[in-house]
Scaffold this motif. Sequence first.
Motif, PDB file in Angstrom:
ATOM      1  N   GLU A  37       0.821  -1.207   0.000  1.00  0.00           N
ATOM      2  CA  GLU A  37       0.000   0.000   0.000  1.00  0.00           C
ATOM      3  C   GLU A  37       0.858   1.261   0.000  1.00  0.00           C
ATOM      4  N   GLU A  38       1.941   1.275   0.778  1.00  0.00           N
ATOM      5  CA  GLU A  38       2.789   2.462   0.833  1.00  0.00           C
ATOM      6  C   GLU A  38       3.551   2.684  -0.474  1.00  0.00           C
ATOM      7  N   LEU A  39       3.997   1.600  -1.107  1.00  0.00           N
ATOM      8  CA  LEU A  39       4.805   1.743  -2.315  1.00  0.00           C
ATOM      9  C   LEU A  39       3.957   2.083  -3.536  1.00  0.00           C
ATOM     10  N   GLY A  40       2.720   1.633  -3.570  1.00  0.00           N
ATOM     11  CA  GLY A  40       1.794   2.076  -4.602  1.00  0.00           C
ATOM     12  C   GLY A  40       2.027   1.519  -5.989  1.00  0.00           C
ATOM     13  N   TYR A  41       2.686   0.368  -6.111  1.00  0.00           N
ATOM     14  CA  TYR A  41       2.885  -0.245  -7.416  1.00  0.00           C
ATOM     15  C   TYR A  41       1.630  -0.988  -7.853  1.00  0.00           C
ATOM     16  N   THR A  42       1.651  -1.554  -9.052  1.00  0.00           N
ATOM     17  CA  THR A  42       0.558  -2.340  -9.600  1.00  0.00           C
ATOM     18  C   THR A  42       0.972  -3.807  -9.626  1.00  0.00           C
ATOM     19  N   GLY A  43       0.067  -4.692  -9.263  1.00  0.00           N
ATOM     20  CA  GLY A  43       0.409  -6.107  -9.276  1.00  0.00           C
ATOM     21  C   GLY A  43      -0.791  -6.964  -9.594  1.00  0.00           C
ATOM     22  N   ALA A  44      -0.532  -8.247  -9.828  1.00  0.00           N
ATOM     23  CA  ALA A  44      -1.608  -9.189 -10.138  1.00  0.00           C
ATOM     24  C   ALA A  44      -1.102 -10.609  -9.915  1.00  0.00           C
ATOM     25  N   GLY A  45      -2.063 -11.522  -9.781  1.00  0.00           N
ATOM     26  CA  GLY A  45      -1.721 -12.927  -9.642  1.00  0.00           C
ATOM     27  C   GLY A  45      -2.675 -13.788 -10.452  1.00  0.00           C
ATOM     28  N   ILE A  46      -2.292 -15.031 -10.636  1.00  0.00           N
ATOM     29  CA  ILE A  46      -3.167 -16.011 -11.271  1.00  0.00           C
ATOM     30  C   ILE A  46      -3.484 -17.087 -10.240  1.00  0.00           C
ATOM     31  N   GLN A  47      -4.769 -17.298 -10.043  1.00  0.00           N
ATOM     32  CA  GLN A  47      -5.250 -18.262  -9.054  1.00  0.00           C
ATOM     33  C   GLN A  47      -5.832 -19.477  -9.763  1.00  0.00           C
ATOM     34  N   ILE A  48      -5.400 -20.661  -9.334  1.00  0.00           N
ATOM     35  CA  ILE A  48      -5.877 -21.922  -9.884  1.00  0.00           C
ATOM     36  C   ILE A  48      -6.313 -22.811  -8.736  1.00  0.00           C
ATOM     37  N   GLU A  49      -7.548 -23.264  -8.782  1.00  0.00           N
ATOM     38  CA  GLU A  49      -8.105 -24.130  -7.738  1.00  0.00           C
ATOM     39  C   GLU A  49      -7.898 -23.520  -6.357  1.00  0.00           C
ATOM     40  N   GLY A  50      -8.176 -22.227  -6.250  1.00  0.00           N
ATOM     41  CA  GLY A  50      -8.123 -21.543  -4.970  1.00  0.00           C
ATOM     42  C   GLY A  50      -6.742 -21.173  -4.480  1.00  0.00           C
ATOM     43  N   ARG A  51      -5.714 -21.415  -5.277  1.00  0.00           N
ATOM     44  CA  ARG A  51      -4.342 -21.178  -4.844  1.00  0.00           C
ATOM     45  C   ARG A  51      -3.645 -20.232  -5.823  1.00  0.00           C
ATOM     46  N   ILE A  52      -2.967 -19.215  -5.301  1.00  0.00           N
ATOM     47  CA  ILE A  52      -2.170 -18.337  -6.141  1.00  0.00           C
ATOM     48  C   ILE A  52      -0.952 -19.107  -6.627  1.00  0.00           C
ATOM     49  N   GLU A  53      -0.814 -19.202  -7.945  1.00  0.00           N
ATOM     50  CA  GLU A  53       0.290 -19.958  -8.531  1.00  0.00           C
ATOM     51  C   GLU A  53       1.282 -19.072  -9.284  1.00  0.00           C
ATOM     52  N   ALA A  54       0.947 -17.802  -9.470  1.00  0.00           N
ATOM     53  CA  ALA A  54       1.855 -16.860 -10.125  1.00  0.00           C
ATOM     54  C   ALA A  54       1.499 -15.458  -9.671  1.00  0.00           C
ATOM     55  N   PHE A  55       2.507 -14.606  -9.603  1.00  0.00           N
ATOM     56  CA  PHE A  55       2.221 -13.196  -9.357  1.00  0.00           C
ATOM     57  C   PHE A  55       3.308 -12.341  -9.971  1.00  0.00           C
ATOM     58  N   THR A  56       2.993 -11.082 -10.147  1.00  0.00           N
ATOM     59  CA  THR A  56       3.907 -10.129 -10.758  1.00  0.00           C
ATOM     60  C   THR A  56       3.600  -8.740 -10.242  1.00  0.00           C
ATOM     61  N   LEU A  57       4.577  -7.857 -10.297  1.00  0.00           N
ATOM     62  CA  LEU A  57       4.333  -6.467  -9.915  1.00  0.00           C
ATOM     63  C   LEU A  57       5.222  -5.549 -10.735  1.00  0.00           C
TER      64      LEU A  57
END
Length: 341
Positions: free
Chosen positions: A246-266
């Motif tokens: 929240e303080e750094l204010g970057y943009t990010g996202a993840g990919i969720q498969i079967e309820g589990r985050i399996e990838a993320f990026t920012l």
Amino acid sequence: MVFLGHFRVETSLFDSQSRNGLHSAGDKTAPSLFQPLCKGDAMPLDDFKPLTIEHKDTFDAFFREDPPRISELTFTNLFIWRHKYRPVWCRWQDCLLVLFEPEGQAPFGLQPIGSGDKAKTLGALEDSLISLSSNAVNLVQRADEVFVERFIDPARHTALFDRDNSDYVYRTTDLIDLPGRRYHRKKNHLNRFLKTFAFEYRPMDMEVVECFLDMQETWCQMRQCSEHPDLLSEDYAVYQALTHFEELGYTGAGIQIEGRIEAFTLGEMLNPETAVVHIEKANPEIPGLYAAINQMFCQRAWAGVPFINREQDMGIESLRSAKESYSPDHLIKKYSIRLKG
């Protein structure tokens, strides 16, 4: 800095005990050779101060005034790697000056940022580093080509090309559309993923951050990161990024498969024409997942931005091969600036 220049960080590893231990050590950072604003024509070493989250607004103002081209020059990158590189900074005659003093290594600077006289600032930096350490071989590391052409004194300085830390820059439309034969394999990997897996693309919020942290802790236990200093340092940088989302204010996202985050990026904007991707992680056992998180993040977060900077390969052959396989538009060439003689 690396600074998270990995095209592939296939595991993220930091158990609770290691996080807490390094966090405590980070809060009690080894005493800086420098301390806090640079005044006058001289640049006293005690005018420097260690970087903290409270300095973000100051750095962002300088970056808006003088937009950087190199991936190192974002507050996020400087902040999350501060425990390894121990950055200190000051304002000097309308320039922002950042110095690194990594433990066990000679100190060096980054190229000055701002509207001031950068050639003069480079000279003041030279005097400071020489007075600090006779082992300060490089005055500046990771300087871009434009800075070298405009501001170094050829009679005094030598600029050495640093291929390992030069940034790969891609056309955003290429990373989204994966056009033509050169992207044929990438598109096949993406299509295989889309046909095989039911997934959800999750823009980053605090709930997703918690999932990322859980994933990292599990992987850290698997990979025993506490026994590998480089992994420990890298993973702590990721931990800092996530816990200060929240303080750094970057943009990010993840990919969720079967309820589990399996990838993320920012990532975040580097300059008006370019976004920079700092981190990209994925489960390597899921076919096409790297291709998916790359393509989706560019499409959903950066479609209106002409270029994507995906940072450096650090001289690691597998990273170089991976980055080149995405057909970069150009490199941001970087240089180490040294005194002659």
